[in-house]
Design a protein around this motif. Structure first.
Motif, PDB file in Angstrom:
ATOM      1  N   CYS A  29       0.815  -1.212   0.000  1.00  0.00           N
ATOM      2  CA  CYS A  29       0.000   0.000   0.000  1.00  0.00           C
ATOM      3  C   CYS A  29       0.852   1.267   0.000  1.00  0.00           C
ATOM      4  CB  CYS A  29      -0.927   0.019   1.213  1.00  0.00           C
ATOM      5  SG  CYS A  29      -2.203  -1.258   1.159  1.00  0.00           S
TER       6      CYS A  29
ATOM      7  N   ASP B 112       0.198   1.960 -12.331  1.00  0.00           N
ATOM      8  CA  ASP B 112      -0.343   1.847 -10.984  1.00  0.00           C
ATOM      9  C   ASP B 112       0.659   2.561 -10.084  1.00  0.00           C
ATOM     10  OD1 ASP B 112      -0.791   0.996  -8.329  1.00  0.00           O
ATOM     11  OD2 ASP B 112      -1.697  -0.878  -8.995  1.00  0.00           O
TER      12      ASP B 112
ATOM     13  N   ASP C 139       0.916   2.915  -6.967  1.00  0.00           N
ATOM     14  CA  ASP C 139       1.293   2.250  -5.723  1.00  0.00           C
ATOM     15  C   ASP C 139       2.236   1.075  -5.976  1.00  0.00           C
ATOM     16  OD1 ASP C 139      -0.366   3.994  -4.274  1.00  0.00           O
ATOM     17  OD2 ASP C 139      -2.109   2.736  -4.672  1.00  0.00           O
TER      18      ASP C 139
ATOM     19  N   PRO D 101      -6.480   0.253 -10.436  1.00  0.00           N
ATOM     20  CA  PRO D 101      -5.744   0.729  -9.265  1.00  0.00           C
ATOM     21  C   PRO D 101      -6.382   1.981  -8.673  1.00  0.00           C
ATOM     22  CG  PRO D 101      -4.584   1.299 -11.279  1.00  0.00           C
ATOM     23  CD  PRO D 101      -5.719   0.415 -11.692  1.00  0.00           C
ATOM     24  N   ALA D 102      -6.139   2.175  -7.396  1.00  0.00           N
ATOM     25  CA  ALA D 102      -6.695   3.352  -6.710  1.00  0.00           C
ATOM     26  C   ALA D 102      -6.002   4.629  -7.144  1.00  0.00           C
ATOM     27  CB  ALA D 102      -6.564   3.165  -5.201  1.00  0.00           C
ATOM     28  N   ASN D 103      -4.709   4.526  -7.446  1.00  0.00           N
ATOM     29  CA  ASN D 103      -3.927   5.697  -7.828  1.00  0.00           C
ATOM     30  C   ASN D 103      -3.174   5.392  -9.115  1.00  0.00           C
ATOM     31  OD1 ASN D 103      -4.401   7.231  -5.278  1.00  0.00           O
ATOM     32  ND2 ASN D 103      -3.251   5.516  -4.398  1.00  0.00           N
TER      33      ASN D 103
END
Length: 302
Positions: free
Chosen positions: A16, A74, A76, A87-89
């Motif tokens: 993370c 990605d 992260d 991906p979140a970021n």
């Protein structure tokens, strides 16, 4: 059970961990060359070169390919954002794949560097290199999550082995492996010198400690250059560190493709062809040799 939980927690925290705002980690671009819409067309720039480099005490002929393409990373995991879960970021990067093949006697050096830089600033994000020949394999890896990342290397040479080195990525530092793309981000209309520090190239069968060295980058006036791909008005950029000097010639017209490289070790690159293409889809028999030179395959009887 406690040991397993602790290990799982450590792995989760590591996975993370997002890269820091790279701000001062590495020298930034001067121009918007790679922010132009050209790089959003879904293709890669594939440039093929006739090369010469020293191997085993003499100059050897070979070929190289420099591939430059925009990708979404990605942010992260620092891998391409094409997995099954979005991906979140994310982060827009330019990938430089530098592929080099040099035959020597009964065996051939096959080497590759993947350099990832931020599209907006050309500051480094990730570096991976590998070198293979009949003696063995050498590889390096660095993920930039701060201004002092770790370069990990593994070599089959007994004096080198497995090592980990901290790398100083101050705001005046450039990866030598990134020069074919980073130099294109200079304001090539502004002649004169810039001072930088270079992290030595890792694309080698040997692993070099990443101790930065002072260097001068000087943009010269346009000059006529002839290479196998034809004639170009090119802008020479000279990179000098100590007694060593490399001269890169970039097409004066955007997007400033590298057309000639005279290396400090006496070797050279000469552009043979350049094309924008989705090379990852060109995997059919009809595509063999479509984007440049490659090894000749022997005929095999059925």
């Amino acid at each position: 059970m406690r040991r397993l939980s602790t290990a799982a927690l450590a792995l989760a925290l590591l996975s993370c961990e997002a890269p820091a705002d790279l701000g001062p980690a590495g020298a930034a671009a001067e121009s918007d060359t790679f922010r132009q819409p050209l790089w959003d067309d879904g293709n890669a720039e594939v440039a093929s070169y006739a090369i010469q480099e020293p191997r085993s005490g003499t100059m050897r002929a070979g070929w190289a390919t420099l591939i430059v393409v925009k990708e979404t990373f990605d942010a992260d995991a620092l891998v391409k954002a094409d997995g099954p879960v979005p991906p979140a970021n994310t982060l827009e990067v330019l990938k430089l794949n530098h592929v080099r093949t040099t035959p020597t006697g009964v065996y051939t050096y096959r080497q590759m560097a993947s350099v990832f830089v931020r599209r907006d600033s050309l500051r480094p994000v990730k570096l991976v290199t590998s070198s293979q020949e009949w003696c063995g394999i050498t590889h390096t890896r660095m993920e930039v999550r701060s201004a002092r990342p770790t370069l990990r290397s593994s070599s089959y040479f007994g004096a080198e082995g497995d090592r980990a080195h901290p790398v100083d990525l101050g705001e005046d530092v450039v990866l030598e492996d990134a020069l074919p793309v980073w130099l294109r981000g200079l304001d090539l209309t502004r002649t004169g010198a810039r001072s930088v520090r270079l992290v030595p190239a890792q694309l080698s069968s040997h692993t070099a400690p990443p101790t930065t060295v002072d260097a001068t980058v000087e943009v010269g006036a346009p000059t006529a250059v002839e290479v196998p791909a034809g004639g170009f008005e090119a802008i020479p950029v000279t990179v000098t560190r100590g007694e060593d000097r490399d001269v890169f010639h970039f097409d004066a017209a955007a997007p400033h493709t590298l057309v000639r490289w005279d290396r400090a070790d006496g070797g050279f690159y000469r552009l043979a062809r350049v094309e924008r293409a989705p090379y990852w889809r060109m995997n059919g028999e009809e595509h063999v040799g479509a984007l440049g030179p490659g090894p000749a395959l022997p005929e095999v009887a059925e």
